[in-house]
Design a protein around this motif. Structure first.
Motif, mmCIF file in Angstrom:
data_model
loop_
_atom_site.group_PDB
_atom_site.id
_atom_site.type_symbol
_atom_site.label_atom_id
_atom_site.label_comp_id
_atom_site.label_asym_id
_atom_site.label_seq_id
_atom_site.Cartn_x
_atom_site.Cartn_y
_atom_site.Cartn_z
ATOM 1 N N THR B 122 0.872 -1.173 0.000
ATOM 2 C CA THR B 122 0.000 0.000 0.000
ATOM 3 C C THR B 122 0.909 1.222 0.000
ATOM 4 N N SER B 123 0.778 2.069 -0.980
ATOM 5 C CA SER B 123 1.649 3.250 -1.027
ATOM 6 C C SER B 123 1.066 4.362 -0.161
ATOM 7 N N TYR B 124 1.920 5.279 0.303
ATOM 8 C CA TYR B 124 1.342 6.377 1.102
ATOM 9 C C TYR B 124 0.534 7.346 0.251
ATOM 10 N N PRO B 125 0.864 7.573 -1.033
ATOM 11 C CA PRO B 125 -0.057 8.420 -1.804
ATOM 12 C C PRO B 125 -1.471 7.819 -1.872
ATOM 13 N N GLN B 126 -1.553 6.496 -1.936
ATOM 14 C CA GLN B 126 -2.853 5.829 -1.926
ATOM 15 C C GLN B 126 -3.620 6.165 -0.648
ATOM 16 N N ILE B 127 -2.888 6.151 0.460
ATOM 17 C CA ILE B 127 -3.521 6.437 1.764
ATOM 18 C C ILE B 127 -3.922 7.918 1.830
ATOM 19 N N LEU B 128 -3.049 8.778 1.354
ATOM 20 C CA LEU B 128 -3.360 10.218 1.350
ATOM 21 C C LEU B 128 -4.588 10.486 0.476
ATOM 22 N N LYS B 129 -4.629 9.825 -0.671
ATOM 23 C CA LYS B 129 -5.745 9.995 -1.601
ATOM 24 C C LYS B 129 -7.053 9.605 -0.926
ATOM 25 N N GLN B 130 -7.013 8.475 -0.245
ATOM 26 C CA GLN B 130 -8.228 8.022 0.432
ATOM 27 C C GLN B 130 -8.634 8.942 1.575
ATOM 28 N N ALA B 131 -7.654 9.689 2.080
ATOM 29 C CA ALA B 131 -7.960 10.631 3.164
ATOM 30 C C ALA B 131 -8.384 11.993 2.622
ATOM 31 N N GLY B 132 -8.553 12.086 1.301
ATOM 32 C CA GLY B 132 -9.075 13.330 0.741
ATOM 33 C C GLY B 132 -8.048 14.223 0.072
ATOM 34 N N TYR B 133 -6.809 13.801 0.087
ATOM 35 C CA TYR B 133 -5.770 14.581 -0.602
ATOM 36 C C TYR B 133 -5.897 14.435 -2.118
ATOM 37 N N LEU B 134 -5.617 15.524 -2.844
ATOM 38 C CA LEU B 134 -5.350 15.400 -4.273
ATOM 39 C C LEU B 134 -3.882 15.023 -4.397
ATOM 40 N N THR B 135 -3.616 13.878 -4.995
ATOM 41 C CA THR B 135 -2.243 13.372 -5.068
ATOM 42 C C THR B 135 -1.712 13.534 -6.488
ATOM 43 N N ILE B 136 -0.607 14.242 -6.597
ATOM 44 C CA ILE B 136 -0.108 14.680 -7.900
ATOM 45 C C ILE B 136 1.338 14.239 -8.066
ATOM 46 N N HIS B 137 1.614 13.580 -9.161
ATOM 47 C CA HIS B 137 3.006 13.282 -9.511
ATOM 48 C C HIS B 137 3.404 14.103 -10.731
ATOM 49 N N VAL B 138 4.517 14.805 -10.631
ATOM 50 C CA VAL B 138 5.049 15.556 -11.774
ATOM 51 C C VAL B 138 6.516 15.184 -11.936
ATOM 52 N N GLY B 139 6.895 14.715 -13.127
ATOM 53 C CA GLY B 139 8.303 14.458 -13.411
ATOM 54 C C GLY B 139 8.617 12.978 -13.503
ATOM 55 N N LYS B 140 9.858 12.659 -13.136
ATOM 56 C CA LYS B 140 10.332 11.285 -13.291
ATOM 57 C C LYS B 140 9.620 10.329 -12.343
ATOM 58 N N LEU B 210 6.443 24.631 -14.128
ATOM 59 C CA LEU B 210 5.222 25.330 -14.558
ATOM 60 C C LEU B 210 4.012 24.408 -14.429
ATOM 61 N N GLU B 211 4.182 23.147 -14.820
ATOM 62 C CA GLU B 211 3.070 22.193 -14.722
ATOM 63 C C GLU B 211 2.724 21.887 -13.263
ATOM 64 N N ALA B 212 3.747 21.790 -12.431
ATOM 65 C CA ALA B 212 3.493 21.521 -11.005
ATOM 66 C C ALA B 212 2.697 22.673 -10.393
ATOM 67 N N GLN B 224 -8.734 21.999 -0.958
ATOM 68 C CA GLN B 224 -8.508 20.557 -0.838
ATOM 69 C C GLN B 224 -7.039 20.337 -0.500
ATOM 70 N N PRO B 225 -6.717 19.535 0.512
ATOM 71 C CA PRO B 225 -5.289 19.315 0.787
ATOM 72 C C PRO B 225 -4.647 18.587 -0.401
ATOM 73 N N PHE B 226 -3.393 18.912 -0.669
ATOM 74 C CA PHE B 226 -2.716 18.260 -1.795
ATOM 75 C C PHE B 226 -1.412 17.628 -1.358
ATOM 76 N N TYR B 227 -1.047 16.582 -2.075
ATOM 77 C CA TYR B 227 0.290 16.025 -1.981
ATOM 78 C C TYR B 227 0.901 16.100 -3.369
ATOM 79 N N LEU B 228 1.986 16.824 -3.484
ATOM 80 C CA LEU B 228 2.687 16.955 -4.765
ATOM 81 C C LEU B 228 4.032 16.256 -4.666
ATOM 82 N N ASN B 229 4.261 15.294 -5.548
ATOM 83 C CA ASN B 229 5.587 14.706 -5.686
ATOM 84 C C ASN B 229 6.225 15.314 -6.921
#
Lengths: 487, 487
Positions: B122-140, B210-212, B224-229
């Motif tokens: 189980t990844s932590y972004p998955q857990i954050l997402k389920q807790a209401g975070y918008l989970t965003i990956h930008v880049g590699k 710029l995209e991030a 909405q709380p966000f998690y940006l990687n």
């Protein structure tokens, strides 16, 4: 005692307040590329899910798009007619490359060859996003050339983009071809973002469906309203066999090209069914609107399609690229649980730009400010009462472009206008006018121009004033250097 | 009167209730690829934003990663040590292709050459997402091979993915090269999703920034709380000049390769500054945690880097690919407004897998169920009190792989273990042991193995039992067919 009663009242009032927060409906636009009006309900094709959707919603018998994709897709997002937004032809993925074929008579019009900049309009996904919707694009985008903001769905209001980019068709539908991403063979049409399925047997239509369903999991779980634009690459060329369904159509006697096409159609039908089944499984089908449609008429060029050219959309005349009905009339079904009746047909003529005000009204978003003036009208009255008619509505098609090298029926440098049952087709090359009464002549076989000159002239003047009002792009005569005028 | 008082109390209570809904912090992991421990605070490079972040947060002096990228990135997401999750080397973008170089002595170990399946953890972004975070990956991304679920960040808990795929480096940093997407020249490393900038002068680092920033607009607006990687491709090879900064370093006397590298470093520093400025402008900097780090030590191979090999991370020994400090010690700075002190240094040794429990604790998510057992420990105690020490913690590095054709210092088939200040380096080829006291010998120049045999043996047994417990992949002797054992 009094105090306790008051306390209970207070608590109950809180519950009422919470319950009154209006629940936003989820919205799905399910867009099939290049699917003709007769493809959705064609006994030759197995499309049970389109039939199911029609039973659960309202089918529009006279829904229209523009003759090709980018103008329609831009009308969807902007609520503007193509004669107004100026993207009258499909956009090349290469910036500043005019997709118009070369013509002896005309040099190209000043249409927006790179697509419509997001600086020029406010898209409805942008508005939905600001209202708290998670806005998701999956599939074909094709709103503009690479190197421009409109190449990127993020700039058009989508928070999530899967597989959408500047290209208008896939390089390949096959997972074994990596959807075009084979080293050394990659073109601008290689589909991005689906590496999970590279090397697999998963057909593109299926991959997009799987990704679309995944993208809905979190908003459904977190009770966030969502807007999903599931815009299939199917059934656009390359017309490749979806092996899950291909053999069945060959066995039924279709030629190879038509059996491939039928397999593409059944693939998108399965996708629609899978999406509907997922919504039911998650118990959100009762609060999810589905708008099913195509972006232009069915392709009728041979040998891409089987048979001879321009018969694939019969009884409609011609096909994609044409301003005759075969090029512009599209299937459209709207399921709006609790608000629109089930299993009804609405005969009112409507058009691509109507999607914008319709969706905002469905989402209960009023007094929305947009950079652009809208041409679209809300379809909501016709959804609530499919028997309602508005014979005064004027629809315009304007295609001052050269789509293919050889002119075809209604193809290259044509405009058209419809009011009530009358439709004028105007040839920008010659100034020739044709007039059809669609209530009597769906196939546009009986030109009434000489019999009804007054109506012909009235529609011509309406068209002329519409194009003039919007400063619509017009072809330029190579010899005289003059811009074509409607006469 | 009493009733009115009660009513007011009731209303006030409602206000209290609303105010008590705990506000989730926004979280940003800002990951630089291949940036060495000494690069963040190197007087040769202009990195004012890294310096600013360090003034606003806690800098870890002994933060560790694995010697190469995929194992570290997998440890980030899973909270597991590489010896446990089994992805001990970087993954090829091609499925079932082992990235290990061929070796005469060993045949490859049974490491997970396609990456770690999301079914295994189980990844932590998955857990954050389920807790209401918008989970965003930008880049590699580089979590696994194409054709597997782990190629797709959506399957690892990210709702939004921009430019992340199966490849570990960009084909080109240049917009004019379309980041590799030039027809006829496309490799598996062509960066997806950035067509907006194709043909432009926008450097990849800038495009991702710029995209991030764009991706944060809506969650900030909608609260909405966000998690940006934000995982930069920079400063990985190809080491190309970021022209905005390149000339300055040439003028300062750096050779061409090192001036290019410096320009890449300054590019990511500017990115960090732009992100911080944006958070300040939107007034969310006070509720946004930033964790800045690299994924392994700085590259020290020549001629990719300038100078001779293995001196680029001095005073640390060796570089990327090595279990010596130059390969595994990374810059790490954490800004946690209101919870962690400013401008402090924490000397506790920590490791990539610690990110998982740290982030969940920061997000106040307790009693979270995961498929996997976590190896990581929360860094929160050390963030709250940077002077705290835990000398009993055991860290393990396990790299039973061949990274490059020629063995180098600490490179190819090496393991290591640290407890307190002592670090054992174990050569899987020869069974040779080295022991260093990092409190006295940062540069790992003084091998204490023969002087402190008891400690050497104790650490060897700890390493052996750790690898045995996790059934860690081990190289196989070609002659005997036997798996290597720690002795």
């Amino acid at each position: 005692m009094k105090n306790i009663v008051l306390l209970i009242c207070c608590l109950l009032w809180n519950i009422v307040l919470v319950a009154q927060i209006p629940k936003k409906p989820n919205i799905i636009t399910f867009i099939v590329d290049d699917m003709g009006w007769t493809d959705a309900f064609n006994p030759n094709y197995h499309t049970p899910n389109m039939a199911k959707l029609a039973k659960l919603g309202v089918k529009f018998s006279h829904a229209y798009a523009t003759p090709v994709c980018t103008p329609t897709r831009t009308s969807f997002l902007s609520g503007m007619n193509a004669a107004h937004h100026g993207v009258t032809n499909w956009t090349s993925p290469i910036k500043d490359e005019n997709s118009d074929a070369t013509d002896q008579q005309f040099s190209p019009s000043s249409w927006k060859i790179n697509g419509l900049s997001p600086k020029e309009y406010t898209s409805y996904p942008q508005i939905l996003k600001q209202a708290g919707y998670l806005t998701i694009h999956v599939g074909k985008a094709h709103w503009g050339a690479a190197g421009t903001p409109q190449a990127n769905p993020y700039n058009l209001g989508f928070q999530v983009n899967i597989a959408g980019h500047a290209a208008g068709h896939p390089q390949s539908y096959y997972g074994k071809d990596n959807y075009g991403n084979l080293p050394g063979k990659v073109s601008l049409q290689a589909v991005p973002d689906l590496e999970e399925y590279h090397g697999s047997a998963v057909f593109l239509t299926e991959a997009l469906t799987l990704e679309a369903i995944k993208s809905l999991e979190t908003p459904i779980q977190n009770k966030q309203p969502f807007y999903l634009n599931l815009a299939h690459y199917g059934v656009h060329t390359p017309i490749q066999a979806d092996e899950r369904f291909f053999q069945k159509y060959l066995s039924a006697g279709l030629d190879s090209a038509e059996a491939k096409y039928a397999s593409l159609v059944e693939g998108v039908d399965k996708s629609l069914g899978d999406i509907m089944a997922y919504l039911e499984e998650k118990k959100v089908d009762g609060n999810t609107i589905i708008l099913f449609m195509s972006d232009n008429g069915g392709l009728s060029l041979a040998p891409a399609r089987g048979k001879k050219a321009h018969v694939q959309n019969l009884p409609l005349r011609a096909g994609k690229g044409s301003v005759y009905e075969g090029g512009i009339r599209i299937p459209m079904i709207v399921k709006w649980p609790g608000f629109a009746p089930m299993n009804m047909v609405a005969d009112q003529y409507i058009m691509a730009e109507d999607l914008f005000p319709t969706i905002l009204q469905m989402a209960k978003l009023k007094d929305v400010k947009t950079l652009q003036a809208l041409d679209g009208k809300s379809m909501v009255p016709f959804l609530k009462d499919p028997n309602l008619k508005d014979a005064d509505r004027v629809l315009v098609w304007h295609y001052p472009n050269k789509w293919i090298d050889q002119d075809g029926p209604g193809i290259n440098y044509k405009s058209a206008i419809r009011k009530g049952n009358l439709k004028l087709v105007y040839d920008l090359r010659t100034g020739q006018k044709e007039l059809y009464d669609l209530s009597q002549d769906t196939a546009e076989q009986f030109d009434l121009a000489s019999k009804q000159p007054a109506q012909c002239n009235q529609l011509t003047q309406l068209l002329k004033s519409y194009l003039s009002q919007h400063q619509s792009p017009m072809p330029v005569d190579r010899k005289t250097g003059k811009v074509v005028e409607i006469l």
